[in-house]
Design an enzyme around this catalytic site. Sequence first.
Site, short mmCIF file in Angstrom:
data_model
loop_
_atom_site.label_atom_id
_atom_site.label_comp_id
_atom_site.label_asym_id
_atom_site.label_seq_id
_atom_site.Cartn_x
_atom_site.Cartn_y
_atom_site.Cartn_z
N HIS A 197 105.14 -17.24 -6.90
CA HIS A 197 105.71 -18.51 -7.13
C HIS A 197 105.99 -19.01 -8.41
O HIS A 197 105.37 -18.16 -9.39
CB HIS A 197 104.72 -19.80 -6.59
CG HIS A 197 103.56 -19.62 -7.23
ND1 HIS A 197 103.15 -20.49 -8.61
CD2 HIS A 197 102.26 -19.12 -6.87
CE1 HIS A 197 101.73 -20.15 -8.70
NE2 HIS A 197 101.30 -19.29 -7.70
N GLU A 273 96.75 -18.25 -0.85
CA GLU A 273 95.75 -17.50 -1.81
C GLU A 273 94.55 -17.73 -1.74
O GLU A 273 94.27 -18.30 -0.57
CB GLU A 273 96.39 -18.27 -3.24
CG GLU A 273 95.63 -17.76 -4.65
CD GLU A 273 95.73 -16.49 -4.90
OE1 GLU A 273 95.26 -15.38 -4.09
OE2 GLU A 273 96.34 -16.02 -6.03
#
Length: 393
Positions: A197, A273
């Site tokens: 990202h 994550e």
Amino acid sequence: MREFIVEADGGSRGNPGPAGYGAVVCDAATGQTLLEAAEYIGVATNNVAEYRGLLAGLRAAHTLDPAATVHVRMDSKLVIEQMSGRWKIKHPSMKPLATQARGIFPPDRVTYEWIPRAENKHADRLANEAMDAGARGEQWSPGDSVADMDVAAGSSAAASTPAVVAAGHQDAPGTTTRGWTSAPDLGAPATLVLLRHGETPLTPQKRFSGSGGTDPALSAAGRDQAHRVADALARRGTVQIVLASPLTRTRETAEIVAARLGLDVVVEDGLRETDFGAWEGLTFGEVRDRYPDDLNAWLADPAARPTGGGESFAEVAARIAVTKDELVTAHAGRTVLLVTHVTPIKTLVRLALGAPPESLFRMELSAASLSAVAYYADGNASVRLFNDTSHLR
């Protein structure tokens, strides 16, 4: 005592999406096909479809001989490891399916074996026949099936192939990774393009930012990075599907890229994550000052968790391996963009290379960088790109 071989498969065109399963019961002594089962099951995940295939195959074998022994062969690493008892079943929708499967035959009369997808063609073709029928608004019909005839030459032909169409159950897929191969005879690989990202306010400060913290959004710099990588991917023109971690920063990045490519974003929870526990929002130096013993243990042992009950790298690796297996099976021959985070991307690369866990600390992965791994039908993987940031310059 009679022995059967059950081969099963399932798939979902979208994960979740239109799904179906296929299962075959063969005589272990002769290889003859005894029963086929297939069904379009509506919208479901790959895992649901795969477990549905397993249940159908076991039930079909049970109708032939309840006293038989059964050897199950599937290309789903997830299902095989869970049913063998080596992996825990955590997803709530999968636990009842596994319980149902274990109740069809006594456990001591069923064994499980993972096989490459190329060795599971009959069941795979049945599953695709079922999904094709569903796309036509129909259910699979045994009279229309050519799956057995399409299986590679050398298998025993079935003189008569009665059908068992099981209804009302659920789950799906897998592979493993080792080495590199171009393997043109294996068909086009599933190529996972891995996009970290764009920046958040925490990124330049190098703070722990996992799935257990404040879930920051992209910064202005991060949004600019997302637009730059979107333009680069549009020029390449190869991405067919966009998947994203459920966290805000990955979804925002994915939405910018997908809009440029004219695609939708599918959220995949397995791409989230690591949960860094009490370390969320702290810098490495702050963690070292506050929790030195926990940090040293974490750096030395992949099974060690961050302070406060976070997620270990070993746990992340197990989650990522299952997710990868599902995606590779569902998207064979396609190029799929995964918009995710540092640990998942490094873990996918580590597993593809067969590298030890400590290699995670030896990789640099920049915000909005691109990496890529191709996965072939025999389970081999090829790392094709790592930490490319040329589109940001």
